[in-house]
Scaffold this active site. Structure first.
Site, short mmCIF file in Angstrom:
data_model
loop_
_atom_site.label_atom_id
_atom_site.label_comp_id
_atom_site.label_asym_id
_atom_site.label_seq_id
_atom_site.Cartn_x
_atom_site.Cartn_y
_atom_site.Cartn_z
N HIS A 28 -9.85 -11.91 11.87
CA HIS A 28 -11.23 -11.59 11.48
C HIS A 28 -11.39 -11.27 9.99
O HIS A 28 -12.52 -11.08 9.54
CB HIS A 28 -11.72 -10.39 12.30
CG HIS A 28 -11.01 -9.14 11.93
ND1 HIS A 28 -9.74 -8.85 12.39
CD2 HIS A 28 -11.36 -8.12 11.10
CE1 HIS A 28 -9.35 -7.70 11.87
NE2 HIS A 28 -10.31 -7.23 11.09
N HIS A 49 -14.39 -10.68 5.10
CA HIS A 49 -14.45 -10.09 6.44
C HIS A 49 -15.41 -10.94 7.27
O HIS A 49 -16.59 -11.04 6.95
CB HIS A 49 -14.94 -8.64 6.35
CG HIS A 49 -14.49 -7.81 7.51
ND1 HIS A 49 -15.06 -7.91 8.75
CD2 HIS A 49 -13.51 -6.89 7.60
CE1 HIS A 49 -14.45 -7.06 9.57
NE2 HIS A 49 -13.50 -6.43 8.89
#
Length: 148
Positions: free
Chosen positions: A57, A72
């Protein structure tokens, strides 16, 4: 000066628009965010350098001059434990700016009740050292901001 590329295609936003106070208040560092297009795609490296941290992620690339950029993919996506993400590179890999690092589908993130917005942060950067280059639509691999 470092030119930071957009890791995903979408709409460029200020970090204040990120629905997470850690990013929105600049605690991680200055930068921008991207509201990604809701289609499967690849997140690319925002700068040339070495992947020093790689999670499904999120990832950090550090350039030769020592500047690190955090990408992110979505908010609270660590809770997915990698589901919906495919790593296309490895920690320690040398990457070029624009090289694919992670494959993902923002619409799946959103369907799971999370925001797919992508903060792009200049780590350890001084306040005021980041200047936006784009407002609105941005393509993965195109210029997002400059870090002086």
């Amino acid at each position: 000066m470092t030119t930071v590329l957009a890791p995903v295609t979408g709409v460029a936003l200020g970090l204040r628009a990120v629905p997470d106070p850690v990013f929105a208040e600049g605690m991680v560092g200055p930068g921008m965010a991207i509201e990604p297009d809701r289609a499967p795609g690849e997140a690319v490296s925002p700068i040339a350098g070495t992947i020093v941290k790689l999670h499904p992620h999120a990832f950090v690339v550090v350039g030769d001059e020592g500047r690190g950029v955090l990408v992110h993919l979505g908010i609270d996506t660590v809770q997915l434990k990698g589901a919906g993400f495919e790593l296309l590179a490895s920690e320690g890999d040398r990457v070029s700016a624009g090289q694919p690092v992670v494959a993902w589908d923002p619409s799946e993130i959103e369907a799971g009740g999370r925001s797919p917005v992508c903060p792009v942060v200049a780590l350890d950067a001084a306040e005021g050292s980041v200047a936006a280059l784009v407002d609105g639509k941005v393509r993965a691999g195109s210029e997002l901001f400059r870090w002086t």
